[in-house]
Design a protein around this motif. Structure first.
Motif, PDB file in Angstrom:
ATOM      1  N   THR A  92      24.912  12.887 -11.284  1.00  0.00           N
ATOM      2  CA  THR A  92      23.269  12.033 -11.661  1.00  0.00           C
ATOM      3  C   THR A  92      23.657  11.223 -10.237  1.00  0.00           C
ATOM      4  O   THR A  92      23.948  10.756  -9.981  1.00  0.00           O
ATOM      5  N   ASN A  93      21.984  10.357 -10.512  1.00  0.00           N
ATOM      6  CA  ASN A  93      21.768   9.187  -9.811  1.00  0.00           C
ATOM      7  C   ASN A  93      22.984   7.605 -10.436  1.00  0.00           C
ATOM      8  O   ASN A  93      23.147   7.051  -9.020  1.00  0.00           O
ATOM      9  N   TYR A  94      23.382   7.554 -11.837  1.00  0.00           N
ATOM     10  CA  TYR A  94      24.013   6.731 -12.074  1.00  0.00           C
ATOM     11  C   TYR A  94      25.106   6.855 -11.120  1.00  0.00           C
ATOM     12  O   TYR A  94      25.605   6.266 -10.506  1.00  0.00           O
ATOM     13  N   GLU A  95      25.916   8.019 -11.641  1.00  0.00           N
ATOM     14  CA  GLU A  95      26.648   8.606 -10.452  1.00  0.00           C
ATOM     15  C   GLU A  95      27.487   7.851  -9.118  1.00  0.00           C
ATOM     16  O   GLU A  95      28.357   7.760  -8.764  1.00  0.00           O
ATOM     17  N   ASN A  96      26.086   8.434  -8.196  1.00  0.00           N
ATOM     18  CA  ASN A  96      26.217   8.309  -6.736  1.00  0.00           C
ATOM     19  C   ASN A  96      25.706   7.159  -6.266  1.00  0.00           C
ATOM     20  O   ASN A  96      26.867   6.469  -5.870  1.00  0.00           O
ATOM     21  N   MET A  97      25.185   5.648  -7.875  1.00  0.00           N
ATOM     22  CA  MET A  97      25.278   4.813  -7.333  1.00  0.00           C
ATOM     23  C   MET A  97      26.544   3.897  -7.435  1.00  0.00           C
ATOM     24  O   MET A  97      27.094   2.794  -6.930  1.00  0.00           O
ATOM     25  N   ARG A 104      37.125   1.918  -5.680  1.00  0.00           N
ATOM     26  CA  ARG A 104      38.008   1.114  -4.991  1.00  0.00           C
ATOM     27  C   ARG A 104      38.368   0.349  -6.386  1.00  0.00           C
ATOM     28  O   ARG A 104      38.728  -0.635  -7.069  1.00  0.00           O
ATOM     29  N   ASN A 105      38.275   1.164  -7.965  1.00  0.00           N
ATOM     30  CA  ASN A 105      39.283   1.111  -9.026  1.00  0.00           C
ATOM     31  C   ASN A 105      38.372  -0.195  -9.833  1.00  0.00           C
ATOM     32  O   ASN A 105      38.796  -0.675 -10.177  1.00  0.00           O
ATOM     33  N   MET A 106      36.654  -0.581  -9.278  1.00  0.00           N
ATOM     34  CA  MET A 106      36.334  -1.454 -10.093  1.00  0.00           C
ATOM     35  C   MET A 106      36.266  -1.395 -11.552  1.00  0.00           C
ATOM     36  O   MET A 106      36.096  -0.046 -11.604  1.00  0.00           O
ATOM     37  N   PRO A 107      36.658  -2.329 -12.724  1.00  0.00           N
ATOM     38  CA  PRO A 107      36.546  -1.877 -13.993  1.00  0.00           C
ATOM     39  C   PRO A 107      35.084  -1.405 -14.282  1.00  0.00           C
ATOM     40  O   PRO A 107      33.707  -1.470 -13.927  1.00  0.00           O
ATOM     41  N   LYS A 108      35.316  -0.180 -15.300  1.00  0.00           N
ATOM     42  CA  LYS A 108      33.869   0.282 -15.932  1.00  0.00           C
ATOM     43  C   LYS A 108      32.424  -0.863 -15.949  1.00  0.00           C
ATOM     44  O   LYS A 108      31.492  -0.218 -15.566  1.00  0.00           O
ATOM     45  N   LYS A 109      32.922  -1.655 -17.102  1.00  0.00           N
ATOM     46  CA  LYS A 109      32.244  -2.813 -17.403  1.00  0.00           C
ATOM     47  C   LYS A 109      30.864  -3.214 -16.318  1.00  0.00           C
ATOM     48  O   LYS A 109      30.241  -3.353 -16.365  1.00  0.00           O
ATOM     49  N   GLU A 110      31.741  -3.183 -15.051  1.00  0.00           N
ATOM     50  CA  GLU A 110      31.718  -3.913 -14.479  1.00  0.00           C
ATOM     51  C   GLU A 110      30.466  -2.885 -13.065  1.00  0.00           C
ATOM     52  O   GLU A 110      29.298  -3.655 -13.204  1.00  0.00           O
ATOM     53  N   ILE A 111      30.725  -2.145 -13.107  1.00  0.00           N
ATOM     54  CA  ILE A 111      30.212  -0.815 -12.367  1.00  0.00           C
ATOM     55  C   ILE A 111      29.478  -0.926 -13.169  1.00  0.00           C
ATOM     56  O   ILE A 111      28.199  -0.823 -12.625  1.00  0.00           O
ATOM     57  N   ASP A 112      29.078  -0.774 -14.474  1.00  0.00           N
ATOM     58  CA  ASP A 112      27.803  -0.579 -14.957  1.00  0.00           C
ATOM     59  C   ASP A 112      26.753  -2.342 -14.737  1.00  0.00           C
ATOM     60  O   ASP A 112      25.559  -1.757 -14.538  1.00  0.00           O
ATOM     61  N   GLN A 113      27.857  -3.348 -15.220  1.00  0.00           N
ATOM     62  CA  GLN A 113      26.795  -3.954 -14.921  1.00  0.00           C
ATOM     63  C   GLN A 113      26.099  -3.898 -13.032  1.00  0.00           C
ATOM     64  O   GLN A 113      24.321  -4.804 -13.091  1.00  0.00           O
ATOM     65  N   VAL A 115      25.383  -1.093 -11.219  1.00  0.00           N
ATOM     66  CA  VAL A 115      24.546  -0.586 -11.888  1.00  0.00           C
ATOM     67  C   VAL A 115      22.445  -0.636 -11.983  1.00  0.00           C
ATOM     68  O   VAL A 115      21.345  -1.028 -11.737  1.00  0.00           O
ATOM     69  N   GLN A 116      23.229  -1.760 -13.470  1.00  0.00           N
ATOM     70  CA  GLN A 116      21.673  -1.451 -13.830  1.00  0.00           C
ATOM     71  C   GLN A 116      21.023  -3.126 -12.917  1.00  0.00           C
ATOM     72  O   GLN A 116      19.547  -2.504 -13.104  1.00  0.00           O
ATOM     73  N   ASN A 117      21.858  -3.346 -12.142  1.00  0.00           N
ATOM     74  CA  ASN A 117      20.952  -4.366 -11.971  1.00  0.00           C
ATOM     75  C   ASN A 117      20.296  -4.506 -10.519  1.00  0.00           C
ATOM     76  O   ASN A 117      19.335  -4.542 -10.434  1.00  0.00           O
ATOM     77  N   ALA A 118      20.965  -3.348  -9.918  1.00  0.00           N
ATOM     78  CA  ALA A 118      20.326  -2.144  -8.930  1.00  0.00           C
ATOM     79  C   ALA A 118      19.330  -1.730  -8.806  1.00  0.00           C
ATOM     80  O   ALA A 118      18.586  -2.028  -8.621  1.00  0.00           O
ATOM     81  N   ALA A 119      19.695  -1.096 -10.737  1.00  0.00           N
ATOM     82  CA  ALA A 119      18.116  -0.258 -10.495  1.00  0.00           C
ATOM     83  C   ALA A 119      17.437  -1.198 -12.017  1.00  0.00           C
ATOM     84  O   ALA A 119      15.931  -0.855 -10.957  1.00  0.00           O
ATOM     85  N   ASP A 120      17.836  -2.404 -11.634  1.00  0.00           N
ATOM     86  CA  ASP A 120      16.273  -3.198 -12.144  1.00  0.00           C
ATOM     87  C   ASP A 120      15.761  -3.184 -10.701  1.00  0.00           C
ATOM     88  O   ASP A 120      14.448  -3.893 -10.565  1.00  0.00           O
ATOM     89  N   ILE A 121      16.053  -3.939  -9.542  1.00  0.00           N
ATOM     90  CA  ILE A 121      15.312  -4.712  -8.442  1.00  0.00           C
ATOM     91  C   ILE A 121      14.667  -3.580  -8.000  1.00  0.00           C
ATOM     92  O   ILE A 121      13.855  -3.952  -7.816  1.00  0.00           O
ATOM     93  N   LEU A 122      15.238  -2.504  -7.793  1.00  0.00           N
ATOM     94  CA  LEU A 122      14.571  -0.979  -7.488  1.00  0.00           C
ATOM     95  C   LEU A 122      13.489  -0.889  -8.471  1.00  0.00           C
ATOM     96  O   LEU A 122      12.998   0.567  -8.124  1.00  0.00           O
ATOM     97  N   GLY A 123      13.528  -0.757  -9.745  1.00  0.00           N
ATOM     98  CA  GLY A 123      12.880  -0.122 -10.521  1.00  0.00           C
ATOM     99  C   GLY A 123      13.071   1.503 -10.818  1.00  0.00           C
ATOM    100  O   GLY A 123      12.669   2.162 -11.069  1.00  0.00           O
ATOM    101  N   LEU A 124      14.491   1.972 -10.590  1.00  0.00           N
ATOM    102  CA  LEU A 124      14.992   2.813 -11.609  1.00  0.00           C
ATOM    103  C   LEU A 124      14.967   3.345 -12.852  1.00  0.00           C
ATOM    104  O   LEU A 124      16.185   4.719 -12.788  1.00  0.00           O
ATOM    105  N   GLN A 125      15.906   2.470 -13.672  1.00  0.00           N
ATOM    106  CA  GLN A 125      15.983   2.340 -14.934  1.00  0.00           C
ATOM    107  C   GLN A 125      15.906   3.641 -14.829  1.00  0.00           C
ATOM    108  O   GLN A 125      16.960   4.552 -15.994  1.00  0.00           O
TER     109      GLN A 125
END
Ligand code: ADP
Ligand code: ADP
Length: 226
Positions: A92-97, A104-113, A115-125
């Motif tokens: 999915t687009n989420y998984e791609n991002m 890089r083994n980043m914690p899931k919660k930080e990954i989610d933050q 991705v959501q932040n980038a989606a907001d910036i780019l209007g991709l929600q």
């Protein structure tokens, strides 16, 4: 001090072709630099050396004052956006991002933050659950931008990112990328053969010819002076 510095960088390909000659550049943190010149002048080679995707034959490259000649691409604090988007079709687009961060083994919660932040910036929600093939070319390019943004890199590298878009979308996306630069205030290096693109987007333009840097100046000085 500086965002990115190249000192006497050369590239000689294994077949003996000298693609980049003694390139020197001193780029500040929030500049939008455009490499411009005709096909074959060495733009991609220069960009790929900065990314670490192409070995340099001689010279030095510094990112945030750190010599990166021997640093692998993924440890260089850069993110690259490609002209063919290079999205993974089965994700999915989420998984791609999220993919690069997961590696890089980043914690899931930080990954989610992120991705959501980038989606907001780019209007991709609304598109995060879809797959790349369900998107238009312009939307796909935004997912590719999102994948770069989530990394929070010191330097964004873009190789002809708009060349697969039609004229109208190109103008729109150009404006979006400029806006993104204003918002992130980080170093962008952007490769294009299109002078209009260079002029409208760059804070400084590097004009290349046959692997040589011919000029480095602001768009105003390059194109508007008599
Ligand atoms: P641009 O991005 O400006 O179109 P490139 O950096 O792709 O230019 O290429 C610069 C020159 O180097 C071209 O003449 C190209 O043919 C040559 N070149 C690119 N890759 C290789 C390679 N792997 N081996 C030999 N020559 C190459
Ligand atoms: P990035 O950090 O640029 O998203 P990753 O660190 O996730 O890349 O890359 C892991 C591997 O996935 C890379 O070695 C490469 O094979 C592949 N990959 C990731 N992104 C791209 C891309 N934009 N183009 C081609 N391959 C990619």
């Amino acid at each position: 001090m500086a965002g990115l510095k190249l000192v006497n960088v050369n590239k000689v390909y294994p077949n003996g072709f000298h693609a980049v000659h003694d390139m020197n550049l001193d780029i500040q943190d929030n500049e939008f630099i455009v490499f411009v010149g005709p096909s074959g002048c060495g733009k991609s080679t220069a960009l790929r050396m900065i990314a670490g995707l192409e070995e340099i034959t001689s010279g030095e490259i510094y990112i945030e004052d750190r010599l990166v000649n021997d640093v692998s691409p993924k440890d260089r604090d850069i993110a690259m956006v490609f002209q063919n988007y290079a999205l993974y079709p089965h994700m999915t687009n989420y998984e791609n991002m999220a993919f690069g961060l997961k590696l890089r083994n980043m914690p899931k919660k930080e990954i989610d933050q992120r991705v959501q932040n980038a989606a907001d910036i780019l209007g991709l929600q609304e598109l995060l659950k879809n797959k790349p093939k369900e998107l238009s070319g312009g939307q796909r390019q935004r997912i590719a931008l999102g994948r770069a943004i989530v990394r929070d890199p010191k330097v964004f590298l873009m190789d002809e990112p708009l060349s697969n878009l039609d004229a109208k979308l190109r103008v729109q996306t150009r404006a979006e990328i400029s806006k993104l630069h204003h918002r992130l205030k980080t170093t962008f290096i952007y490769v294009t053969h299109d002078q209009t693109e260079a002029m409208t987007m760059g804070t400084r333009i590097v004009v290349l010819k046959d692997g040589h840097v011919m000029q480095v100046d602001t768009p105003t000085n390059l194109y508007e002076k008599p």
